[in-house]
Design a protein around this motif. Structure first.
Motif, short mmCIF file in Angstrom:
data_model
loop_
_atom_site.label_atom_id
_atom_site.label_comp_id
_atom_site.label_asym_id
_atom_site.label_seq_id
_atom_site.Cartn_x
_atom_site.Cartn_y
_atom_site.Cartn_z
N GLY A 194 0.81 -1.21 0.00
CA GLY A 194 0.00 0.00 0.00
C GLY A 194 0.85 1.26 0.00
O GLY A 194 0.53 2.24 -0.69
N PHE A 195 1.93 1.24 0.75
CA PHE A 195 2.84 2.38 0.80
C PHE A 195 3.37 2.72 -0.59
O PHE A 195 3.35 3.87 -1.01
N PHE A 196 3.86 1.72 -1.31
CA PHE A 196 4.44 1.99 -2.62
C PHE A 196 3.38 2.38 -3.65
O PHE A 196 3.65 3.21 -4.53
N VAL A 197 2.18 1.83 -3.55
CA VAL A 197 1.11 2.21 -4.47
C VAL A 197 0.75 3.68 -4.27
O VAL A 197 0.65 4.45 -5.23
N VAL A 198 0.58 4.08 -3.03
CA VAL A 198 0.22 5.46 -2.74
C VAL A 198 1.39 6.41 -3.03
O VAL A 198 1.19 7.49 -3.59
N LEU A 199 2.61 6.02 -2.68
CA LEU A 199 3.77 6.86 -2.97
C LEU A 199 3.94 7.06 -4.47
O LEU A 199 4.26 8.17 -4.92
N ALA A 200 3.73 6.01 -5.25
CA ALA A 200 3.82 6.12 -6.70
C ALA A 200 2.84 7.16 -7.22
O ALA A 200 3.19 8.01 -8.05
N ALA A 201 1.62 7.11 -6.73
CA ALA A 201 0.60 8.06 -7.17
C ALA A 201 0.92 9.49 -6.74
O ALA A 201 0.77 10.43 -7.53
N THR A 202 1.38 9.66 -5.51
CA THR A 202 1.65 11.02 -5.03
C THR A 202 2.86 11.64 -5.72
O THR A 202 2.86 12.84 -6.03
N LEU A 203 3.89 10.86 -5.97
CA LEU A 203 5.03 11.38 -6.72
C LEU A 203 4.62 11.77 -8.13
O LEU A 203 5.02 12.82 -8.65
N SER B 106 -5.24 2.13 -9.68
CA SER B 106 -4.61 1.20 -8.75
C SER B 106 -5.01 1.49 -7.30
O SER B 106 -5.28 0.57 -6.52
N ILE B 107 -5.08 2.75 -6.95
CA ILE B 107 -5.49 3.12 -5.59
C ILE B 107 -6.96 2.76 -5.36
O ILE B 107 -7.32 2.25 -4.29
N VAL B 108 -7.81 2.99 -6.36
CA VAL B 108 -9.22 2.61 -6.24
C VAL B 108 -9.33 1.10 -6.03
O VAL B 108 -10.12 0.64 -5.19
N LEU B 109 -8.56 0.33 -6.78
CA LEU B 109 -8.56 -1.13 -6.59
C LEU B 109 -8.10 -1.50 -5.19
O LEU B 109 -8.68 -2.39 -4.55
N LEU B 110 -7.06 -0.84 -4.71
CA LEU B 110 -6.54 -1.12 -3.38
C LEU B 110 -7.58 -0.82 -2.30
O LEU B 110 -7.80 -1.62 -1.39
N VAL B 111 -8.24 0.31 -2.41
CA VAL B 111 -9.27 0.69 -1.44
C VAL B 111 -10.44 -0.29 -1.52
O VAL B 111 -10.96 -0.75 -0.50
N GLY B 112 -10.86 -0.61 -2.75
CA GLY B 112 -11.95 -1.57 -2.92
C GLY B 112 -11.63 -2.93 -2.33
O GLY B 112 -12.47 -3.55 -1.67
N GLU B 113 -10.39 -3.38 -2.55
CA GLU B 113 -9.96 -4.67 -2.00
C GLU B 113 -9.96 -4.61 -0.47
O GLU B 113 -10.36 -5.56 0.20
N THR B 114 -9.52 -3.49 0.07
CA THR B 114 -9.45 -3.34 1.52
C THR B 114 -10.86 -3.32 2.12
O THR B 114 -11.10 -3.92 3.17
N LEU B 115 -11.80 -2.65 1.46
CA LEU B 115 -13.16 -2.57 1.99
C LEU B 115 -13.88 -3.91 1.95
O LEU B 115 -14.78 -4.15 2.76
N THR B 116 -13.51 -4.78 1.03
CA THR B 116 -14.16 -6.08 0.94
C THR B 116 -13.45 -7.16 1.73
O THR B 116 -13.91 -8.30 1.75
N ALA C 203 9.37 9.05 -9.55
CA ALA C 203 8.09 8.40 -9.87
C ALA C 203 8.33 7.12 -10.67
O ALA C 203 7.67 6.10 -10.43
N VAL C 204 9.27 7.15 -11.61
CA VAL C 204 9.59 5.96 -12.40
C VAL C 204 10.10 4.85 -11.48
O VAL C 204 9.62 3.71 -11.53
N VAL C 205 11.04 5.17 -10.62
CA VAL C 205 11.65 4.17 -9.74
C VAL C 205 10.61 3.56 -8.79
O VAL C 205 10.53 2.34 -8.63
N VAL C 206 9.80 4.40 -8.16
CA VAL C 206 8.80 3.90 -7.20
C VAL C 206 7.75 3.07 -7.93
O VAL C 206 7.30 2.04 -7.41
N ASN C 207 7.36 3.47 -9.13
CA ASN C 207 6.40 2.68 -9.90
C ASN C 207 6.99 1.32 -10.29
O ASN C 207 6.27 0.32 -10.30
N VAL C 208 8.26 1.28 -10.62
CA VAL C 208 8.91 0.00 -10.94
C VAL C 208 8.92 -0.90 -9.70
O VAL C 208 8.64 -2.10 -9.79
N ILE C 209 9.21 -0.32 -8.54
CA ILE C 209 9.18 -1.09 -7.29
C ILE C 209 7.77 -1.63 -7.04
O ILE C 209 7.59 -2.79 -6.65
N ALA C 210 6.75 -0.79 -7.29
CA ALA C 210 5.36 -1.23 -7.10
C ALA C 210 5.03 -2.40 -8.03
O ALA C 210 4.35 -3.34 -7.63
#
Length: 126
Positions: free
Chosen positions: A9-18, A112-122, A41-48
């Motif tokens: 979750g950290f890397f998904v959100v960090l990728a989006a914010t960068l 990706s964040i919407v998917l993460l939140v949706g997965e977390t809510l379910t 942003a490229v590096v963090v997205n590759v890590i994600a």
């Protein structure tokens, strides 16, 4: 709490914010778009993307797909910047192409964040 999910979750959100931080500003003004923020942003997205390879679920496949789209868009933006800036200057049109590619990646990151939140809510506790 799963440390793996926290890191993911950290890397998904960090990728989006960068990516968002790089995207915001006048499309044609290179002064408001920091090249190092694009590279981060490229590096963090590759890590994600790497973190998403282990998930074998359908939602994991969608996470991986959105991350791959973001990485391809951001690498395209970085290559466009490098090629456009080869002579030491970058025009407004060239800069808008770079920022537009970043915008495409931002959309993928938001999905990706919407998917993460949706997965977390379910998620049901066991």
């Amino acid at each position: 709490m799963s440390l793996e999910k926290v890191i993911f979750g950290f890397f998904v959100v960090l990728a989006a914010t960068l990516n968002f931080g790089y995207f915001v500003g006048d499309l044609t003004d290179p002064e408001v778009h920091n090249i190092y923020e694009l590279y981060a942003a490229v590096v963090v997205n590759v890590i994600a993307v790497i973190l998403k390879f282990g998930d074998r679920t359908q939602i994991g496949a969608l996470h991986l797909a959105t991350s791959l789209v973001a990485v391809i868009q951001l690498i395209g933006a970085a290559i466009t910047w490098i090629l456009a800036n080869a002579d030491g200057t970058i025009t407004g049109g060239e800069m808008s192409a770079v920022v537009s590619l970043s915008g495409g990646a931002l959309v993928a990151n938001i999905v990706s964040i919407v998917l993460l939140v949706g997965e977390t809510l379910t998620y049901h506790r066991r």
